[in-house]
Motif scaffolding. Structure first.
Motif, PDB file in Angstrom:
ATOM      1  N   UNK A  52      41.312 -33.496  -5.234  1.00 39.60           N
ATOM      2  CA  UNK A  52      40.662 -34.741  -4.821  1.00 39.60           C
ATOM      3  C   UNK A  52      40.500 -34.831  -3.307  1.00 39.60           C
ATOM      4  N   UNK A  53      39.290 -35.166  -2.886  1.00 37.36           N
ATOM      5  CA  UNK A  53      39.000 -35.345  -1.477  1.00 37.36           C
ATOM      6  C   UNK A  53      38.897 -34.052  -0.693  1.00 37.36           C
ATOM      7  N   UNK A  54      39.080 -32.906  -1.356  1.00 38.27           N
ATOM      8  CA  UNK A  54      39.022 -31.608  -0.673  1.00 38.27           C
ATOM      9  C   UNK A  54      37.904 -30.756  -1.249  1.00 38.27           C
ATOM     10  N   UNK A  55      37.929 -30.550  -2.577  1.00 36.71           N
ATOM     11  CA  UNK A  55      36.906 -29.747  -3.230  1.00 36.71           C
ATOM     12  C   UNK A  55      37.480 -28.905  -4.338  1.00 36.71           C
ATOM     13  N   UNK A  56      36.675 -28.004  -4.888  1.00 38.75           N
ATOM     14  CA  UNK A  56      37.144 -27.148  -5.972  1.00 38.75           C
ATOM     15  C   UNK A  56      38.227 -26.187  -5.486  1.00 38.75           C
ATOM     16  N   UNK A  57      39.119 -25.881  -6.408  1.00 38.10           N
ATOM     17  CA  UNK A  57      40.216 -24.948  -6.167  1.00 38.10           C
ATOM     18  C   UNK A  57      40.193 -23.940  -7.299  1.00 38.10           C
ATOM     19  N   UNK A  58      40.418 -22.673  -6.982  1.00 38.72           N
ATOM     20  CA  UNK A  58      40.522 -21.657  -8.015  1.00 38.72           C
ATOM     21  C   UNK A  58      41.750 -20.803  -7.759  1.00 38.72           C
ATOM     22  N   UNK A  59      42.218 -20.163  -8.808  1.00 40.17           N
ATOM     23  CA  UNK A  59      43.352 -19.240  -8.732  1.00 40.17           C
ATOM     24  C   UNK A  59      42.803 -17.870  -9.085  1.00 40.17           C
ATOM     25  N   UNK A  60      42.904 -16.928  -8.152  1.00 38.12           N
ATOM     26  CA  UNK A  60      42.289 -15.618  -8.347  1.00 38.12           C
ATOM     27  C   UNK A  60      43.306 -14.501  -8.162  1.00 38.12           C
ATOM     28  N   UNK A  61      43.028 -13.397  -8.823  1.00 40.10           N
ATOM     29  CA  UNK A  61      43.881 -12.214  -8.736  1.00 40.10           C
ATOM     30  C   UNK A  61      43.289 -11.226  -7.748  1.00 40.10           C
ATOM     31  N   UNK A  62      44.144 -10.593  -6.966  1.00 38.20           N
ATOM     32  CA  UNK A  62      43.697  -9.561  -6.030  1.00 38.20           C
ATOM     33  C   UNK A  62      43.100  -8.368  -6.775  1.00 38.20           C
ATOM     34  N   UNK A  63      43.376  -8.254  -8.069  1.00 37.93           N
ATOM     35  CA  UNK A  63      42.828  -7.163  -8.871  1.00 37.93           C
ATOM     36  C   UNK A  63      41.359  -7.385  -9.235  1.00 37.93           C
ATOM     37  N   UNK A  64      40.888  -8.623  -9.100  1.00 38.24           N
ATOM     38  CA  UNK A  64      39.522  -8.969  -9.506  1.00 38.24           C
ATOM     39  C   UNK A  64      38.513  -8.662  -8.410  1.00 38.24           C
ATOM     40  N   UNK A  65      37.359  -8.171  -8.818  1.00 39.69           N
ATOM     41  CA  UNK A  65      36.301  -7.859  -7.862  1.00 39.69           C
ATOM     42  C   UNK A  65      35.875  -9.092  -7.075  1.00 39.69           C
ATOM     43  N   UNK A  66      35.804 -10.254  -7.743  1.00 39.87           N
ATOM     44  CA  UNK A  66      35.353 -11.457  -7.025  1.00 39.87           C
ATOM     45  C   UNK A  66      36.331 -11.845  -5.913  1.00 39.87           C
ATOM     46  N   UNK A  67      37.619 -11.527  -6.072  1.00 34.05           N
ATOM     47  CA  UNK A  67      38.588 -11.822  -5.017  1.00 34.05           C
ATOM     48  C   UNK A  67      38.351 -10.918  -3.815  1.00 34.05           C
ATOM     49  N   UNK A  68      38.134  -9.641  -4.069  1.00 29.11           N
ATOM     50  CA  UNK A  68      37.825  -8.714  -2.969  1.00 29.11           C
ATOM     51  C   UNK A  68      36.534  -9.130  -2.272  1.00 29.11           C
ATOM     52  N   UNK A  69      35.561  -9.575  -3.065  1.00 22.93           N
ATOM     53  CA  UNK A  69      34.281 -10.002  -2.489  1.00 22.93           C
ATOM     54  C   UNK A  69      34.468 -11.217  -1.582  1.00 22.93           C
ATOM     55  N   UNK A  70      35.263 -12.191  -2.022  1.00 23.17           N
ATOM     56  CA  UNK A  70      35.497 -13.393  -1.204  1.00 23.17           C
ATOM     57  C   UNK A  70      36.273 -13.065   0.064  1.00 23.17           C
ATOM     58  N   UNK A  71      37.166 -12.073  -0.015  1.00 25.83           N
ATOM     59  CA  UNK A  71      37.913 -11.661   1.179  1.00 25.83           C
ATOM     60  C   UNK A  71      36.975 -11.006   2.197  1.00 25.83           C
ATOM     61  N   UNK A  72      35.965 -10.287   1.701  1.00 28.55           N
ATOM     62  CA  UNK A  72      35.013  -9.618   2.591  1.00 28.55           C
ATOM     63  C   UNK A  72      33.957 -10.583   3.127  1.00 28.55           C
ATOM     64  N   UNK A  73      33.549 -11.537   2.313  1.00 28.70           N
ATOM     65  CA  UNK A  73      32.518 -12.505   2.679  1.00 28.70           C
ATOM     66  C   UNK A  73      32.810 -13.783   1.902  1.00 28.70           C
ATOM     67  N   UNK A  74      33.285 -14.829   2.563  1.00 26.87           N
ATOM     68  CA  UNK A  74      33.719 -16.032   1.847  1.00 26.87           C
ATOM     69  C   UNK A  74      32.597 -16.863   1.235  1.00 26.87           C
ATOM     70  N   UNK A  75      31.351 -16.514   1.513  1.00 29.64           N
ATOM     71  CA  UNK A  75      30.228 -17.277   0.960  1.00 29.64           C
ATOM     72  C   UNK A  75      30.047 -16.939  -0.512  1.00 29.64           C
ATOM     73  N   UNK A  76      29.813 -17.989  -1.311  1.00 28.83           N
ATOM     74  CA  UNK A  76      29.628 -17.794  -2.746  1.00 28.83           C
ATOM     75  C   UNK A  76      28.862 -18.987  -3.308  1.00 28.83           C
ATOM     76  N   UNK A  77      28.562 -18.905  -4.588  1.00 28.85           N
ATOM     77  CA  UNK A  77      27.965 -20.022  -5.317  1.00 28.85           C
ATOM     78  C   UNK A  77      28.795 -20.245  -6.568  1.00 28.85           C
ATOM     79  N   UNK A  78      28.955 -21.491  -6.951  1.00 28.67           N
ATOM     80  CA  UNK A  78      29.719 -21.860  -8.131  1.00 28.67           C
ATOM     81  C   UNK A  78      28.842 -22.712  -9.026  1.00 28.67           C
ATOM     82  N   UNK A  79      28.583 -22.227 -10.248  1.00 28.68           N
ATOM     83  CA  UNK A  79      27.779 -22.947 -11.225  1.00 28.68           C
ATOM     84  C   UNK A  79      28.698 -23.719 -12.153  1.00 28.68           C
TER      85      UNK A  79
END
Length: 166
Positions: A52-79
């Motif tokens: 609340x008042x901050x935004x979406x939160x997710x829990x991600x694993x370092x084993x997942x490609x999307x986590x590596x991608x966010x570490x390299x470039x924090x820009x993303x889209x969430x549907x």
């Protein structure tokens, strides 16, 4: 110059209410990132909750490609938006959030509160939330495209969603 009218409607109270409900009710979404090795698009379904008042939160694993991608470039889209058991998926409301991810260190102040919030909404995550490869990522909303149904497109700001400006 084109005489074609814009398909984007002004944001009215119905659109704002729908967008806030989609955000607050969402328990998962589709995260779009750029592959960290070659830049090709990649999507993953991720669990989310609203801080609340901050935004979406997710829990991600370092084993997942999307986590590596966010570490390299924090820009993303969430549907966000559920199709439901019946009906035309294209007639269902949905929205795409442009986001920037920021990982939360396990030793940071407030991490315990995020953990408690997460487990209140995703109780099965108790099995893995404390594993060393998992981390929370706050998704700061930069912009929002709401499709409220056929012929009802809106462009919204973080403030429209009750969130801070990026």
């Amino acid at each position: 110059m084109s005489d074609t009218p814009s398909p984007i409607l002004p944001a009215d109270e119905a659109a704002l209410g729908l967008a806030r409900k989609l955000l607050s009710d969402a328990r998962s979404g589709v995260l779009a990132v750029l592959h960290p090795d070659d830049g090709r698009p990649h999507v993953s379904r991720v669990a989310i909750t609203l801080e609340d008042g901050v935004g979406p939160l997710t829990l991600v694993s370092a084993l997942a490609l999307h986590t590596r991608a966010l570490a390299a470039d924090p820009r993303a889209a969430l549907l966000l938006g559920d199709v439901g058991p019946k009906g035309d998926a294209m007639a269902q409301p949905r929205m795409t959030l442009a986001v920037a991810a920021r990982f939360v260190r396990p030793d940071s102040e407030g991490h315990a509160a995020l953990r408690a919030l997460w487990l209140s909404r995703h109780p099965k995550a108790k099995l893995w939330v404390d594993l060393g490869d998992f981390a929370f990522a706050r998704l700061t909303v930069l912009g929002c495209d709401l499709n409220a149904g056929f012929g009802r497109a809106h462009v919204l700001t973080p403030a429209d969603l009750g969130l801070p400006a990026a």
